[in-house]
Enzyme design. Sequence first.
Site, PDB file in Angstrom:
ATOM      1  CB  CYS A   1      -0.967   0.007   1.184  1.00  0.00           C
ATOM      2  SG  CYS A   1      -0.178   0.302   2.771  1.00  0.00           S
TER       3      CYS A   1
ATOM      4  CG  HIS B   1      -1.830  11.367  12.474  1.00  0.00           C
ATOM      5  ND1 HIS B   1      -3.083  10.781  12.500  1.00  0.00           N
ATOM      6  CD2 HIS B   1      -1.332  11.160  11.223  1.00  0.00           C
ATOM      7  CE1 HIS B   1      -3.324  10.243  11.307  1.00  0.00           C
ATOM      8  NE2 HIS B   1      -2.295  10.468  10.518  1.00  0.00           N
TER       9      HIS B   1
ATOM     10  CG  HIS C   1      -6.178   6.373   9.279  1.00  0.00           C
ATOM     11  ND1 HIS C   1      -5.346   7.263   8.620  1.00  0.00           N
ATOM     12  CD2 HIS C   1      -7.201   7.119   9.792  1.00  0.00           C
ATOM     13  CE1 HIS C   1      -5.851   8.484   8.740  1.00  0.00           C
ATOM     14  NE2 HIS C   1      -6.965   8.422   9.434  1.00  0.00           N
TER      15      HIS C   1
ATOM     16  CG  ASP D   1      -7.330  -3.909   4.471  1.00  0.00           C
ATOM     17  OD1 ASP D   1      -6.537  -3.704   5.406  1.00  0.00           O
ATOM     18  OD2 ASP D   1      -7.463  -3.118   3.517  1.00  0.00           O
TER      19      ASP D   1
ATOM     20  NE  ARG E   1      -4.250  -2.250   4.837  1.00  0.00           N
ATOM     21  CZ  ARG E   1      -4.534  -1.050   4.308  1.00  0.00           C
ATOM     22  NH1 ARG E   1      -3.587  -0.147   4.153  1.00  0.00           N
ATOM     23  NH2 ARG E   1      -5.764  -0.753   3.911  1.00  0.00           N
TER      24      ARG E   1
ATOM     25  CB  CYS F   1      -2.145   1.948   7.069  1.00  0.00           C
ATOM     26  SG  CYS F   1      -1.539   2.721   5.588  1.00  0.00           S
TER      27      CYS F   1
END
Length: 182
Positions: free
Chosen positions: A113, A150, A153, A157, A165, A167
Amino acid sequence: MKKIILTFGISLFAAFAIHVASTNPEANLKKITNISNPDSLKEKSDLMESKINKTEQEWKNELTPEEYYVLREKGTERAYTGEFWNHFEDGVYKCSGCGEPLFSSETKFNSHCGWPSYFQPIDKSKIIYQEDRSYGMIRTEVMCARCGGHLGHVFDDGPKPTGLRYCINSVSLDFEKAAEKK
Ligand code: FE
């Protein structure tokens, strides 16, 4: 008259409940630092050590512009441009804001990704999960529980065993290589 008193009482209780529910942890921390009771000092010092509470100006002075944009302004690095999306050495990934160990290379997988992906954090309590409704999507934002930075997210999946996941932006992470095995 009784009815009026009862209604007033209920309203007062509701207002109090809303106030308690809306009190954020940072405000709690500030309150605790104002307590003069010596018995609370132990609790106070533990909290001050574990949580990081800096002003935005302090963060701006300490972080690079990229780190500030992602960690403090919830920005996102462009896919396939970060340091760790294709990085698979053994070690620990720490928060680039505060140094807290957050992810292990043992849980990292190639998600294709464009961002480093993990199926679980080192410790769930080190992560804050928050609903994010920006950009017309409903996502779960993940942040460092220690400094509030931060990270990225979490999606459902991912691979086994969690199916998740995480990410994460490379910019939000620093890598510490594991000691060489002899
Ligand atoms: Fe942090």
